[in-house]
Design an enzyme around this catalytic site. Structure first.
Site, PDB file in Angstrom:
ATOM      1  N   ASP A  82      -4.511 -11.576  -1.381  1.00 26.93           N
ATOM      2  CA  ASP A  82      -3.376 -12.106  -2.132  1.00 26.93           C
ATOM      3  C   ASP A  82      -3.811 -12.400  -3.563  1.00 26.93           C
ATOM      4  OD1 ASP A  82      -0.922 -13.633  -2.864  1.00 26.93           O
ATOM      5  OD2 ASP A  82      -0.633 -13.764  -0.699  1.00 26.93           O
ATOM      6  N   VAL A  91      -2.263  -5.842  -5.600  1.00 29.52           N
ATOM      7  CA  VAL A  91      -2.076  -4.566  -4.913  1.00 29.52           C
ATOM      8  C   VAL A  91      -1.758  -3.404  -5.853  1.00 29.52           C
ATOM      9  CG1 VAL A  91      -1.394  -5.637  -2.733  1.00 29.52           C
ATOM     10  CG2 VAL A  91       0.373  -5.035  -4.423  1.00 29.52           C
ATOM     11  N   ASN A 135       2.091  -5.991   3.250  1.00 32.41           N
ATOM     12  CA  ASN A 135       3.187  -6.954   3.191  1.00 32.41           C
ATOM     13  C   ASN A 135       3.531  -7.411   1.774  1.00 32.41           C
ATOM     14  OD1 ASN A 135       4.925  -9.328   4.254  1.00 32.41           O
ATOM     15  ND2 ASN A 135       3.291 -10.376   3.129  1.00 32.41           N
ATOM     16  N   TYR A 169      15.551  -3.632  -5.664  1.00 29.59           N
ATOM     17  CA  TYR A 169      14.717  -3.972  -4.504  1.00 29.59           C
ATOM     18  C   TYR A 169      14.986  -3.006  -3.356  1.00 29.59           C
ATOM     19  CZ  TYR A 169      12.840  -6.829  -0.657  1.00 29.59           C
ATOM     20  OH  TYR A 169      12.156  -7.290   0.444  1.00 29.59           O
ATOM     21  N   VAL A 184      14.967 -13.819   5.979  1.00 33.15           N
ATOM     22  CA  VAL A 184      14.193 -14.910   6.566  1.00 33.15           C
ATOM     23  C   VAL A 184      14.156 -16.047   5.543  1.00 33.15           C
ATOM     24  CG1 VAL A 184      11.942 -15.586   7.495  1.00 33.15           C
ATOM     25  CG2 VAL A 184      12.792 -13.256   7.848  1.00 33.15           C
ATOM     26  N   THR A 207      12.285 -17.887   3.977  1.00 37.67           N
ATOM     27  CA  THR A 207      11.059 -18.200   3.253  1.00 37.67           C
ATOM     28  C   THR A 207      11.437 -18.543   1.815  1.00 37.67           C
ATOM     29  OG1 THR A 207      10.817 -15.885   2.650  1.00 37.67           O
ATOM     30  CG2 THR A 207       9.725 -16.600   4.678  1.00 37.67           C
TER      31      THR A 207
END
Length: 267
Positions: A39, A66, A92, A161, A196, A198
């Site tokens: 991360d 990434v 992810n 997105y 979700v 989050t």
């Protein structure tokens, strides 16, 4: 599935510091795998790795942007050195920048493409190089890319997105064909998570309100639930369990597939 269906497996989870990534990392360790957290968020990433280590799991943390080829090389090398192998990649890491089409900004589109598309592609590239015969460790494996239900439905304010996650879906299928035909011994699949709650998911709800598409966050969330046959938002555990399944021997004849974990929203 057996409780330790991934015993002896070695995984790298990108974006694993929090949210869905952290839940997947935990589920992998619960299934017996060793896990490296990758991360850009160093402190939360180290905290997640440390929390998992307290359960007896072998874990570590590596800083990973990434979008950077060289950092991927270092992350894979660190995973192999720390865990003693590498045969699972959870791609992810991703970002979502909400915008109506009429308000799209080039820099936002480029940023999402860089993280969501380039990041996923580089992850598969370096996983293949390590997992295929002749690689280090060269024992085959499984890749799970995290796409989105946004790749399967027309949801307002997330055109950019959605485009990037549709690309993840296509890249997954092509990578699976290449890996099979070239004898890499690597299966490649993706998940389509539903919404979700989050930090990222709730930011989307707030952004939908700001775009004038819902009067308040409660209404925005209710709209999603209404479109979901199972009548609720997703939970991080729903996504994590599906990822574990796709990495396991029980999914040994599944590759090039996209698994909806969206409560039926994309039906």
């Amino acid at each position: 599935m057996s409780e330790k269906s991934l015993a002896g497996r070695k995984a790298l989870v990108t974006g694993g510091a929090r949210g869905i990534g952290a839940a997947i990392a935990e589920a992998l360790t619960n299934a017996g795998a060793s896990v490296m957290i990758g991360d850009i968020l160093a402190d939360p990433g180290k905290e997640t790795a440390g929390r998992l280590a307290k359960t007896g799991a072998k874990t570590g943390f590596v800083e990973l942007n990434v979008t950077d080829d060289a950092q991927w090389e270092k992350a894979v090398a660190a995973t192999i050195a720390t865990l003693g192998g590498y045969d699972i990649l959870i791609n992810n890491a991703g970002i979502e920048i909400t915008s109506l089409v009429v308000d799209l900004k080039a820099e936002d589109l480029r940023r999402m493409c860089d993280v969501n598309i380039v990041g996923t592609g580089l992850g598969m590239k370096h996983a293949f190089r390590a997992m295929r015969p002749g690689g280090s460790p060269g024992t085959g494996g499984a890749i799970v890319n995290i796409a989105s239900v946004a790749a399967t439905i027309a949801f307002p304010a997330i055109a950019g997105y959605s485009g990037t996650k549709s690309a993840v879906d296509r890249m997954t299928r092509i990578a699976a064909v290449e890996a099979g035909k070239l004898g890499y011994g690597v299966r490649v699949n993706c998940l389509y998570p539903g919404l979700v709650p989050t930090d990222m998911g709730m930011q989307l709800a707030n952004d939908i309100v700001a775009a004038g598409l819902a009067p308040d966050v409660g209404a925005a969330v209710a709209s999603v639930v209404e479109q979901t046959p199972l009548g609720r938002l997703g939970e991080v555990g729903d996504m994590a369990d599906a990822a574990v399944f796709l990495c396991s021997h029980q999914a040994r004849f599944i590759t090039g597939a996209g698994l909806p974990v969206d409560g039926g929203m994309g039906t």
